[in-house]
Design a protein around this motif. Sequence first.
Motif, PDB file in Angstrom:
ATOM      1  N   SER A   1       0.851  -1.176   0.000  1.00  0.00           N
ATOM      2  CA  SER A   1       0.000   0.000   0.000  1.00  0.00           C
ATOM      3  C   SER A   1       0.892   1.233   0.000  1.00  0.00           C
ATOM      4  CB  SER A   1      -0.890  -0.015   1.246  1.00  0.00           C
ATOM      5  OG  SER A   1      -1.573   1.214   1.364  1.00  0.00           O
ATOM      6  N   GLY A   2       0.608   2.179  -0.890  1.00  0.00           N
ATOM      7  CA  GLY A   2       1.425   3.392  -0.962  1.00  0.00           C
ATOM      8  C   GLY A   2       0.560   4.606  -0.765  1.00  0.00           C
ATOM      9  N   GLY A   3       1.138   5.641  -0.197  1.00  0.00           N
ATOM     10  CA  GLY A   3       0.347   6.842   0.027  1.00  0.00           C
ATOM     11  C   GLY A   3       1.208   8.081   0.162  1.00  0.00           C
ATOM     12  N   VAL A   4       0.537   9.217   0.207  1.00  0.00           N
ATOM     13  CA  VAL A   4       1.195  10.518   0.236  1.00  0.00           C
ATOM     14  C   VAL A   4       0.481  11.422   1.226  1.00  0.00           C
ATOM     15  CG1 VAL A   4       1.818  12.529  -1.159  1.00  0.00           C
ATOM     16  CG2 VAL A   4       1.745  10.284  -2.217  1.00  0.00           C
ATOM     17  N   CYS A   5       1.239  12.258   1.893  1.00  0.00           N
ATOM     18  CA  CYS A   5       0.640  13.163   2.862  1.00  0.00           C
ATOM     19  C   CYS A   5       1.484  14.424   2.997  1.00  0.00           C
ATOM     20  CB  CYS A   5       0.534  12.444   4.206  1.00  0.00           C
ATOM     21  SG  CYS A   5      -0.403  13.340   5.430  1.00  0.00           S
TER      22      CYS A   5
ATOM     23  N   THR B   1       6.347  16.968   2.263  1.00  0.00           N
ATOM     24  CA  THR B   1       5.457  15.838   2.009  1.00  0.00           C
ATOM     25  C   THR B   1       6.146  14.508   2.343  1.00  0.00           C
ATOM     26  OG1 THR B   1       4.393  17.097   0.238  1.00  0.00           O
ATOM     27  CG2 THR B   1       4.093  14.699   0.191  1.00  0.00           C
ATOM     28  N   LEU B   2       5.370  13.612   2.939  1.00  0.00           N
ATOM     29  CA  LEU B   2       5.879  12.253   3.178  1.00  0.00           C
ATOM     30  C   LEU B   2       5.272  11.292   2.173  1.00  0.00           C
ATOM     31  CD1 LEU B   2       5.725  11.967   7.094  1.00  0.00           C
ATOM     32  CD2 LEU B   2       7.741  12.405   5.650  1.00  0.00           C
ATOM     33  N   PHE B   3       6.117  10.441   1.606  1.00  0.00           N
ATOM     34  CA  PHE B   3       5.680   9.344   0.751  1.00  0.00           C
ATOM     35  C   PHE B   3       5.874   8.075   1.561  1.00  0.00           C
ATOM     36  CE2 PHE B   3       5.164  11.362  -3.421  1.00  0.00           C
ATOM     37  CZ  PHE B   3       5.600  12.637  -3.089  1.00  0.00           C
ATOM     38  N   VAL B   4       4.799   7.310   1.734  1.00  0.00           N
ATOM     39  CA  VAL B   4       4.844   6.188   2.665  1.00  0.00           C
ATOM     40  C   VAL B   4       4.430   4.912   1.945  1.00  0.00           C
ATOM     41  CG1 VAL B   4       4.110   5.427   4.964  1.00  0.00           C
ATOM     42  CG2 VAL B   4       4.071   7.854   4.405  1.00  0.00           C
ATOM     43  N   GLU B   5       5.040   3.804   2.336  1.00  0.00           N
ATOM     44  CA  GLU B   5       4.654   2.519   1.749  1.00  0.00           C
ATOM     45  C   GLU B   5       4.594   1.467   2.849  1.00  0.00           C
ATOM     46  OE1 GLU B   5       6.084   1.522  -2.408  1.00  0.00           O
ATOM     47  OE2 GLU B   5       6.927  -0.177  -1.304  1.00  0.00           O
ATOM     48  N   PHE B   6       3.597   0.598   2.769  1.00  0.00           N
ATOM     49  CA  PHE B   6       3.435  -0.490   3.729  1.00  0.00           C
ATOM     50  C   PHE B   6       3.480  -1.824   2.998  1.00  0.00           C
ATOM     51  CE2 PHE B   6       0.818   3.153   5.098  1.00  0.00           C
ATOM     52  CZ  PHE B   6       1.522   3.499   6.240  1.00  0.00           C
ATOM     53  N   HIS B   7       4.122  -2.810   3.595  1.00  0.00           N
ATOM     54  CA  HIS B   7       4.188  -4.162   3.024  1.00  0.00           C
ATOM     55  C   HIS B   7       3.519  -5.144   3.977  1.00  0.00           C
ATOM     56  CE1 HIS B   7       8.092  -3.168   0.538  1.00  0.00           C
ATOM     57  NE2 HIS B   7       7.053  -2.435   0.180  1.00  0.00           N
ATOM     58  N   GLY B   8       2.683  -5.993   3.468  1.00  0.00           N
ATOM     59  CA  GLY B   8       2.073  -6.995   4.342  1.00  0.00           C
ATOM     60  C   GLY B   8       0.925  -7.702   3.648  1.00  0.00           C
TER      61      GLY B   8
ATOM     62  N   ASP C   1      -2.346  16.599   5.833  1.00  0.00           N
ATOM     63  CA  ASP C   1      -3.566  16.489   5.036  1.00  0.00           C
ATOM     64  C   ASP C   1      -4.140  15.084   5.221  1.00  0.00           C
ATOM     65  OD1 ASP C   1      -2.906  18.941   4.155  1.00  0.00           O
ATOM     66  OD2 ASP C   1      -2.422  18.363   2.097  1.00  0.00           O
ATOM     67  N   SER C   2      -5.350  14.892   4.750  1.00  0.00           N
ATOM     68  CA  SER C   2      -5.905  13.542   4.851  1.00  0.00           C
ATOM     69  C   SER C   2      -5.022  12.611   4.008  1.00  0.00           C
ATOM     70  CB  SER C   2      -7.367  13.570   4.413  1.00  0.00           C
ATOM     71  OG  SER C   2      -7.575  12.721   3.333  1.00  0.00           O
ATOM     72  N   PHE C   3      -4.693  11.455   4.588  1.00  0.00           N
ATOM     73  CA  PHE C   3      -3.707  10.539   4.013  1.00  0.00           C
ATOM     74  C   PHE C   3      -4.316   9.750   2.855  1.00  0.00           C
ATOM     75  CE2 PHE C   3      -1.516   6.252   4.530  1.00  0.00           C
ATOM     76  CZ  PHE C   3      -0.408   6.623   3.791  1.00  0.00           C
ATOM     77  N   VAL C   4      -3.826   9.997   1.660  1.00  0.00           N
ATOM     78  CA  VAL C   4      -4.329   9.317   0.465  1.00  0.00           C
ATOM     79  C   VAL C   4      -3.457   8.103   0.196  1.00  0.00           C
ATOM     80  CG1 VAL C   4      -4.915   9.608  -1.968  1.00  0.00           C
ATOM     81  CG2 VAL C   4      -4.824  11.610  -0.443  1.00  0.00           C
ATOM     82  N   HIS C   5      -4.072   6.917   0.125  1.00  0.00           N
ATOM     83  CA  HIS C   5      -3.258   5.723  -0.117  1.00  0.00           C
ATOM     84  C   HIS C   5      -4.056   4.676  -0.875  1.00  0.00           C
ATOM     85  CE1 HIS C   5      -5.233   3.395   3.190  1.00  0.00           C
ATOM     86  NE2 HIS C   5      -5.479   4.611   3.604  1.00  0.00           N
ATOM     87  N   THR C   6      -3.345   3.741  -1.471  1.00  0.00           N
ATOM     88  CA  THR C   6      -4.017   2.735  -2.294  1.00  0.00           C
ATOM     89  C   THR C   6      -3.148   1.500  -2.435  1.00  0.00           C
ATOM     90  OG1 THR C   6      -4.850   2.233  -4.505  1.00  0.00           O
ATOM     91  CG2 THR C   6      -3.029   3.788  -4.380  1.00  0.00           C
TER      92      THR C   6
ATOM     93  N   ARG D   1      -0.906   3.472  -7.153  1.00  0.00           N
ATOM     94  CA  ARG D   1       0.209   3.640  -6.235  1.00  0.00           C
ATOM     95  C   ARG D   1       1.391   4.282  -6.965  1.00  0.00           C
ATOM     96  NH1 ARG D   1       3.862  -0.245  -5.034  1.00  0.00           N
ATOM     97  NH2 ARG D   1       2.562  -1.943  -5.822  1.00  0.00           N
ATOM     98  N   ALA D   2       1.661   3.776  -8.165  1.00  0.00           N
ATOM     99  CA  ALA D   2       2.759   4.339  -8.957  1.00  0.00           C
ATOM    100  C   ALA D   2       2.502   5.818  -9.227  1.00  0.00           C
ATOM    101  CB  ALA D   2       2.902   3.570 -10.267  1.00  0.00           C
ATOM    102  N   GLN D   3       1.234   6.154  -9.495  1.00  0.00           N
ATOM    103  CA  GLN D   3       0.861   7.543  -9.757  1.00  0.00           C
ATOM    104  C   GLN D   3       1.093   8.409  -8.517  1.00  0.00           C
ATOM    105  OE1 GLN D   3       0.215   8.738 -12.682  1.00  0.00           O
ATOM    106  NE2 GLN D   3      -0.222  10.821 -11.931  1.00  0.00           N
ATOM    107  N   LEU D   4       0.649   7.905  -7.357  1.00  0.00           N
ATOM    108  CA  LEU D   4       0.829   8.653  -6.108  1.00  0.00           C
ATOM    109  C   LEU D   4       2.305   8.895  -5.811  1.00  0.00           C
ATOM    110  CD1 LEU D   4      -1.673   7.150  -3.457  1.00  0.00           C
ATOM    111  CD2 LEU D   4      -1.666   9.452  -4.410  1.00  0.00           C
ATOM    112  N   TRP D   5       3.110   7.866  -6.100  1.00  0.00           N
ATOM    113  CA  TRP D   5       4.538   7.934  -5.750  1.00  0.00           C
ATOM    114  C   TRP D   5       5.382   8.560  -6.849  1.00  0.00           C
ATOM    115  CZ3 TRP D   5       8.474   5.836  -2.322  1.00  0.00           C
ATOM    116  CH2 TRP D   5       7.994   5.589  -1.034  1.00  0.00           C
ATOM    117  N   LYS D   6       4.725   9.018  -7.916  1.00  0.00           N
ATOM    118  CA  LYS D   6       5.459   9.470  -9.098  1.00  0.00           C
ATOM    119  C   LYS D   6       6.495  10.545  -8.759  1.00  0.00           C
ATOM    120  CE  LYS D   6       4.555  10.351 -13.942  1.00  0.00           C
ATOM    121  NZ  LYS D   6       3.515  10.633 -14.954  1.00  0.00           N
ATOM    122  N   ALA D   7       6.121  11.486  -7.911  1.00  0.00           N
ATOM    123  CA  ALA D   7       7.036  12.577  -7.569  1.00  0.00           C
ATOM    124  C   ALA D   7       8.315  12.021  -6.957  1.00  0.00           C
ATOM    125  CB  ALA D   7       6.358  13.540  -6.606  1.00  0.00           C
TER     126      ALA D   7
END
Lengths: 469, 469
Positions: A231-235, A284-291, A313-318, A324-330
Amino acid sequence: MALKDVVSGVRNEEGISTVLGILKQRYGERFQTGQAFREQHSHTTSYLPSQLPDGVVFVESSGDVQDVVKLCAAHHVPIIPFGTGSSLEGHVNAPSGGISVDFTRMNRILAVNAEDLDCTVEPGVTREDLNTYLRDTGLFFPIDPGANASIGGMTATRASGTNAVRYGTMKDNVLSLTVVTADGEEIRTAQRARKSSAGYDLTRLFVGSEGTLGLITSITLRLQGIPEKISGGVCAFPTLKDACDAVIMTIQMGVPVARIELLDERQIRACNAYSKLSYPERPTLFVEFHGTEETVSLQARQFADIAAEFGGDSFVHTTNPEERAQLWKARHNAYWASRALAPELGALSTDVCVPISRLAECVAATQDDIREHGFLAPIVGHAGDGNFHVLLLFNDKVPAELEKAEAFISRLNQRALAMDGTCTGEHGIGQGKIGYLEQELGSALPAMRAIKKGLDPDNILNPGKVFRF
Amino acid sequence: MALKDVVSGVRNEEGISTVLGILKQRYGERFQTGQAFREQHSHTTSYLPSQLPDGVVFVESSGDVQDVVKLCAAHHVPIIPFGTGSSLEGHVNAPSGGISVDFTRMNRILAVNAEDLDCTVEPGVTREDLNTYLRDTGLFFPIDPGANASIGGMTATRASGTNAVRYGTMKDNVLSLTVVTADGEEIRTAQRARKSSAGYDLTRLFVGSEGTLGLITSITLRLQGIPEKISGGVCAFPTLKDACDAVIMTIQMGVPVARIELLDERQIRACNAYSKLSYPERPTLFVEFHGTEETVSLQARQFADIAAEFGGDSFVHTTNPEERAQLWKARHNAYWASRALAPELGALSTDVCVPISRLAECVAATQDDIREHGFLAPIVGHAGDGNFHVLLLFNDKVPAELEKAEAFISRLNQRALAMDGTCTGEHGIGQGKIGYLEQELGSALPAMRAIKKGLDPDNILNPGKVFRF
């Protein structure tokens, strides 16, 4: 960055000429002395001036390595191991000339022990090749420096990357090595068992020794199961301090983030411009979870709560791979986005790492310094480790600019040292940070030199790197 | 176990006598030469014969350590660091006489950096004292060898314990050290940053060097957040192989078990008899999960599914602390339960560790050997690491019995080595395993000796340990 540390050593012309003759005869097309080969095997990825080796030998086996080392040892000729040449601090330069040992052709995967979650590879295997090979086994190797580096080079420089916060660095992921020492003998540093207290930890000593103690001929690595879900997200956060405080809390609460990357507002602006994106232009934080489905959604909820507490900001993740690739593009394009700010300038990456409690303070003071001196210099950090890179863009052809950059890096490194941090989280010392290592661990240098002297008394292994010897 | 490796070194009578005189004058009651003190500071916890130091100095500061080392160095007198004396392979014996440096009084906790999850302690702090001190901070230090060892001793022997499967061993949990080297200088091996590639990894070199390269004067440790919830459980399996297969699958699936301990059927019988319990007398796994209410229950479900797949009984587990203690009682009392099988006999703990895929095979072959030779010898394993201990009960006063035990241990170690395992997962080499280290890492011994020679050219630091020098 300290050009004064890039010295030219004394050349042993007679020995070099003898060795060139013998290698030519023995290795045929596998030994090259043309200018193009020599240039390509000196330092090309950094601000440091190139110092060319006298020849390049393409080894294909441990036996070749032993042969070359024995020959060079007999004639006191320097040996410089070469993986992909992606290191940043002049590691593959040849300040006293000598022979570059190119490991590209030692690129076999020797064993994969899926049940034990380990594998053994030759040093020329790149991290991407390894992961491509592993895909069908359900396993992966998590260490990911920016470049598609070789496993040998990553081991020699104690590399890490964005996954280190969860999976550690090379020191945590190498189980055992075979190494050809300065006398041309091959040694094995450990058995394959997960845990051992059998004698000195030579494995960890060779990890990060930058080719100055031996030439690595095989590496046994820990592997990880490919996560069922990612799961990846941005905040975005109001201030840098808020973002860093969210990171500290995430780590303290034991949320097992796989990645937690910080981009400062300038970096975000650069990414928006480069990739036509519209991230809020704030730290901005770019976050990823594995599980599993369950654990990543749980972790995402935990992180969202923490982020909210610090005004995020509200944490957007998917978990959808494309989204996920789109969110993490930056994050993925950060380097090129920065370069695009001023394509005509050179770029230099710094590498301090501080205790995480000091991260906000260190990044903020560095931003002030950047502003005060008018640098163009976005910041990207492996925030969970307290490690961040300033990409300093400047005209490295102009001596005054170079001097200004050197002064900035010196201030940055002093700042990190004063916070009990290090001048290098993952790039290593090479030539460029010899002076800073003296400042950082001066009391330990006699011990490092004693080890070097014990293992390489004639200083033929990658001389002129790590410390003055 | 190899009594032949316990040699008596040559004594430097003149130097020793000079040093004794000076220490007596300088340290008063803090220097002791009485028989009782000397005996207590030689090896008392193992089958190995005691070899007494000539005197014991109770150091109270780094300055004291430097002073003693400089004095002993000047007179070529051996120095043997002493924590709590709980090591098992003769580490604190004095085969050439010399001075035992007792760290008991260097037991200050120098700093706790809660935000960074680290602390710095003096070497005489014990792991239990540290955890008592930390309790109010919400943090804990997870490494738990059987004894209440000192942090200095645990560092010097690269200790681990039941939590290593999740939290690693000492090598993974020491961030930095200060060490007094053979010349009496104090060095610092690293800054406090979580990650560094600054020069040789001296931290990891000193971890596990068993006092032969320097005397550790402070240790900076990683800490962990005390888990919100701990869930413990027990599960018996039809066969040893089934239990081991369940462990492999648990590790492979990335279930983050905090502990996963194996007790063989004989150990369970011993526990039932000793503590009046009624566990099924079959190979049994004791499992513990650390996390939140949600994650531990998720992990318990994952493990229960795996256990069922390999014929395990229904997995009984609980987060209630008293019930958990009751479920885990057999594991906690394993050592004393085994000793109670034959209180009149001596006991000796072996320590092999193999790649986890070979664990079932190695334990089963060892059980066959035990049966075949009529030993009384229960087995307890840190199964997640592939590490297990045979507690060999035998009459160590009878030479023929001792010889039989030595032969058994030799077969066991050979078996582990043949499986790419180690003769010691966590106890270290000391005197007892010198011969086995030669078999295990013979090719690497010249490099280890070169390092020893570089750092301690006169061999005054804990001589007669790790290897013949």
